[in-house]
Design a protein around this motif. Structure first.
Motif, PDB file in Angstrom:
ATOM      1  N   THR A   1      35.291 114.777   1.149  1.00  7.33           N
ATOM      2  CA  THR A   1      34.851 113.491   0.613  1.00  7.33           C
ATOM      3  C   THR A   1      33.699 113.621  -0.379  1.00  7.33           C
ATOM      4  O   THR A   1      33.406 112.670  -1.099  1.00  7.33           O
ATOM      5  CB  THR A   1      34.427 112.546   1.758  1.00  7.33           C
ATOM      6  N   ASN A   2      33.044 114.756  -0.437  1.00 10.14           N
ATOM      7  CA  ASN A   2      31.960 114.957  -1.395  1.00 10.14           C
ATOM      8  C   ASN A   2      32.507 114.881  -2.822  1.00 10.14           C
ATOM      9  O   ASN A   2      33.542 115.472  -3.127  1.00 10.14           O
ATOM     10  CB  ASN A   2      31.304 116.317  -1.154  1.00 10.14           C
ATOM     11  N   PRO A   3      31.848 114.153  -3.730  1.00 12.97           N
ATOM     12  CA  PRO A   3      32.371 113.991  -5.101  1.00 12.97           C
ATOM     13  C   PRO A   3      32.552 115.293  -5.867  1.00 12.97           C
ATOM     14  O   PRO A   3      33.356 115.355  -6.799  1.00 12.97           O
ATOM     15  CB  PRO A   3      31.313 113.104  -5.776  1.00 12.97           C
ATOM     16  N   LEU A   4      31.829 116.337  -5.496  1.00  6.19           N
ATOM     17  CA  LEU A   4      31.989 117.622  -6.178  1.00  6.19           C
ATOM     18  C   LEU A   4      33.230 118.372  -5.694  1.00  6.19           C
ATOM     19  O   LEU A   4      33.789 119.199  -6.419  1.00  6.19           O
ATOM     20  CB  LEU A   4      30.754 118.497  -5.955  1.00  6.19           C
ATOM     21  N   THR A   5      33.667 118.072  -4.473  1.00  2.00           N
ATOM     22  CA  THR A   5      34.746 118.836  -3.861  1.00  2.00           C
ATOM     23  C   THR A   5      36.041 118.827  -4.658  1.00  2.00           C
ATOM     24  O   THR A   5      36.663 119.884  -4.843  1.00  2.00           O
ATOM     25  CB  THR A   5      35.004 118.334  -2.430  1.00  2.00           C
ATOM     26  N   PRO A   6      36.531 117.669  -5.155  1.00  2.00           N
ATOM     27  CA  PRO A   6      37.802 117.713  -5.904  1.00  2.00           C
ATOM     28  C   PRO A   6      37.721 118.556  -7.164  1.00  2.00           C
ATOM     29  O   PRO A   6      38.711 119.193  -7.547  1.00  2.00           O
ATOM     30  CB  PRO A   6      38.063 116.240  -6.230  1.00  2.00           C
ATOM     31  N   LEU A   7      36.554 118.590  -7.809  1.00  2.00           N
ATOM     32  CA  LEU A   7      36.383 119.415  -9.007  1.00  2.00           C
ATOM     33  C   LEU A   7      36.406 120.897  -8.638  1.00  2.00           C
ATOM     34  O   LEU A   7      37.041 121.718  -9.321  1.00  2.00           O
ATOM     35  CB  LEU A   7      35.074 119.066  -9.708  1.00  2.00           C
TER      36      LEU A   7
ATOM     37  N   ASN B   1      38.222 105.549  -8.803  1.00  2.00           N
ATOM     38  CA  ASN B   1      36.895 104.929  -8.952  1.00  2.00           C
ATOM     39  C   ASN B   1      35.786 105.980  -9.088  1.00  2.00           C
ATOM     40  O   ASN B   1      34.682 105.799  -8.580  1.00  2.00           O
ATOM     41  CB  ASN B   1      36.600 104.011  -7.764  1.00  2.00           C
ATOM     42  N   TYR B   2      36.083 107.035  -9.808  1.00  2.00           N
ATOM     43  CA  TYR B   2      35.144 108.153  -9.903  1.00  2.00           C
ATOM     44  C   TYR B   2      33.961 107.853 -10.814  1.00  2.00           C
ATOM     45  O   TYR B   2      32.994 108.620 -10.849  1.00  2.00           O
ATOM     46  CB  TYR B   2      35.882 109.396 -10.403  1.00  2.00           C
ATOM     47  N   HIS B   3      34.019 106.721 -11.533  1.00  2.00           N
ATOM     48  CA  HIS B   3      32.887 106.369 -12.393  1.00  2.00           C
ATOM     49  C   HIS B   3      31.598 106.226 -11.590  1.00  2.00           C
ATOM     50  O   HIS B   3      30.497 106.403 -12.123  1.00  2.00           O
ATOM     51  CB  HIS B   3      33.173 105.055 -13.121  1.00  2.00           C
ATOM     52  N   MET B   4      31.739 105.912 -10.294  1.00  2.00           N
ATOM     53  CA  MET B   4      30.556 105.729  -9.452  1.00  2.00           C
ATOM     54  C   MET B   4      29.815 107.033  -9.206  1.00  2.00           C
ATOM     55  O   MET B   4      28.651 107.018  -8.791  1.00  2.00           O
ATOM     56  CB  MET B   4      30.977 105.119  -8.101  1.00  2.00           C
TER      57      MET B   4
ATOM     58  N   ALA C   1      23.665 110.458 -16.424  1.00  2.00           N
ATOM     59  CA  ALA C   1      24.726 111.305 -15.877  1.00  2.00           C
ATOM     60  C   ALA C   1      24.273 111.979 -14.598  1.00  2.00           C
ATOM     61  O   ALA C   1      23.105 112.349 -14.436  1.00  2.00           O
ATOM     62  CB  ALA C   1      25.132 112.357 -16.909  1.00  2.00           C
ATOM     63  N   ASP C   2      25.224 112.129 -13.652  1.00  2.00           N
ATOM     64  CA  ASP C   2      24.958 112.960 -12.482  1.00  2.00           C
ATOM     65  C   ASP C   2      24.984 114.419 -12.951  1.00  2.00           C
ATOM     66  O   ASP C   2      26.012 114.895 -13.451  1.00  2.00           O
ATOM     67  CB  ASP C   2      26.031 112.725 -11.409  1.00  2.00           C
ATOM     68  N   PRO C   3      23.905 115.154 -12.792  1.00  2.00           N
ATOM     69  CA  PRO C   3      23.845 116.505 -13.388  1.00  2.00           C
ATOM     70  C   PRO C   3      24.845 117.476 -12.779  1.00  2.00           C
ATOM     71  O   PRO C   3      25.391 118.336 -13.480  1.00  2.00           O
ATOM     72  CB  PRO C   3      22.403 116.946 -13.128  1.00  2.00           C
ATOM     73  N   PHE C   4      25.119 117.347 -11.477  1.00  2.00           N
ATOM     74  CA  PHE C   4      26.013 118.301 -10.820  1.00  2.00           C
ATOM     75  C   PHE C   4      27.476 118.042 -11.193  1.00  2.00           C
ATOM     76  O   PHE C   4      28.212 118.976 -11.513  1.00  2.00           O
ATOM     77  CB  PHE C   4      25.815 118.225  -9.298  1.00  2.00           C
TER      78      PHE C   4
END
Length: 319
Positions: free
Chosen positions: A70-76, A103-106, A118-121
């Motif tokens: 569920t972490n936003p970095l995980t799919p990348l 809804n990844y804009h969040m 921008a989120d730096p990570f």
């Protein structure tokens, strides 16, 4: 990258862009699920697919859900092969893989006052892997109702506008609702259209409460429902039709207008008001009336802007 152009359908444009090897796409849509279902279906034979959101994590289309993603970095990281879900799973995604980010804009950035930061990570992960994804024929596809893309990433994303349902699609939605709608009656599920209509007892050929008994919906009513639902998403159209049955035990275009009013109330710059006036109340202006009627019934129109001196009938025409 510049937004896709012309009148090409979103599905056609999406397929061409993906086939061209562009690894970062942004789908701008108010109907997130409809966009996902349509676009995913278009390329299902050519690509492995997965879907991510912040609650369910990664869900592969042809495999089981992946845990702890569920972490936003995980799919990348998963798409890049840098993330192993567990000891028994394969390391990351295969070649020819698309992951839809809902809804990844969040998570790409956040507003700080009037500025999008921008989120730096997330940003750096996308920048670091752009070429890698391109070589492996992989892509991230953000599906969002917002176009808040940080300046650091704007050059990378190809933007596709996924429009709201057109006239044909709205007709299918209304017809599908009439065919499939059900209600609960004393603990048993049955069609909203009873075999014996409780409104007209089968005596009124134009009754809108008994189409399920084999009647065909009148064309003028269908046209009004389809026209009234312009500008709404698929769920909003279905909700408005359901509300119509609750309020009127019938299909009523005015209920759909009421749904639009709910949406407009959320926008402080627009006001929607009900009027009783008709074109018969406006004397003269025959050519303008005919023109406005043509515009109102055209699937290509966006409305009419009336400009003129005070007292020439603009406000009454608008009503």
């Amino acid at each position: 990258m510049e937004r896709g152009g012309g009148k090409m359908k979103a599905e056609d444009e999406f397929e061409k862009v993906i086939s061209a090897g562009i690894p970062t796409l942004w789908i701008y849509s108010s109907d997130i699920d409809a966009a996902f279902n349509s676009l995913s279906k278009r390329v299902q034979t050519a690509f492995h697919q997965a879907r991510w959101d912040c609650i369910r994590g990664i869900q592969t289309i042809d495999k089981a859900n992946l845990k702890n993603t569920t972490n936003p970095l995980t799919p990348l990281q998963w798409l890049s092969g840098e993330y192993t879900v567990d000891e028994t799973s394969e390391k990351g995604a295969d070649k020819n893989t698309i992951i839809f980010l809902m809804n990844y804009h969040m998570f790409v950035g956040s507003m700080c006052g009037d500025e999008l930061v921008a989120d730096p990570f997330v940003t750096q992960t996308i920048l670091n892997n752009y070429k890698r994804w391109q070589k492996a024929n992989k892509a991230i596809v953000v599906i969002s109702s917002s176009l808040t893309i940080p300046s650091e990433l704007k050059k990378l994303f190809y933007i596709i506008n996924y429009d709201l349902p057109d006239q044909k699609e709205r007709t299918e939605i209304v017809a599908g609702f009439i065919k499939d709608a059900t209600i609960e009656d004393k603990g048993t599920s049955s069609s909203v259209f009873s075999d014996v209509c409780t409104v007209c007892a089968g005596k009124d050929k134009n009754c809108v409460s008994c189409y399920g008994s084999g009647k065909t919906i009148p064309k003028d009513l269908m046209d009004n429902l389809v026209m009234s639902s312009s500008g709404l998403t698929s769920p909003e159209i279905e909700n408005a039709l359901s509300m119509s049955f609750i309020q009127h035990n019938a299909l009523n275009p005015k209920t759909i207008a009421g749904m639009k009013k709910q949406l407009i109330m959320k926008n402080t710059t627009i006001e929607m008001t009900d009027y009783e006036e008709t074109l018969d109340d406006l004397k003269g202006l025959k050519v303008l009336k005919e023109f406005c009627l043509k515009v109102a019934t055209s699937p290509l129109s966006r409305g009419v802007l009336l400009v003129g001196i005070p007292g020439c009938g603009k406000s009454l025409m608008a009503k």
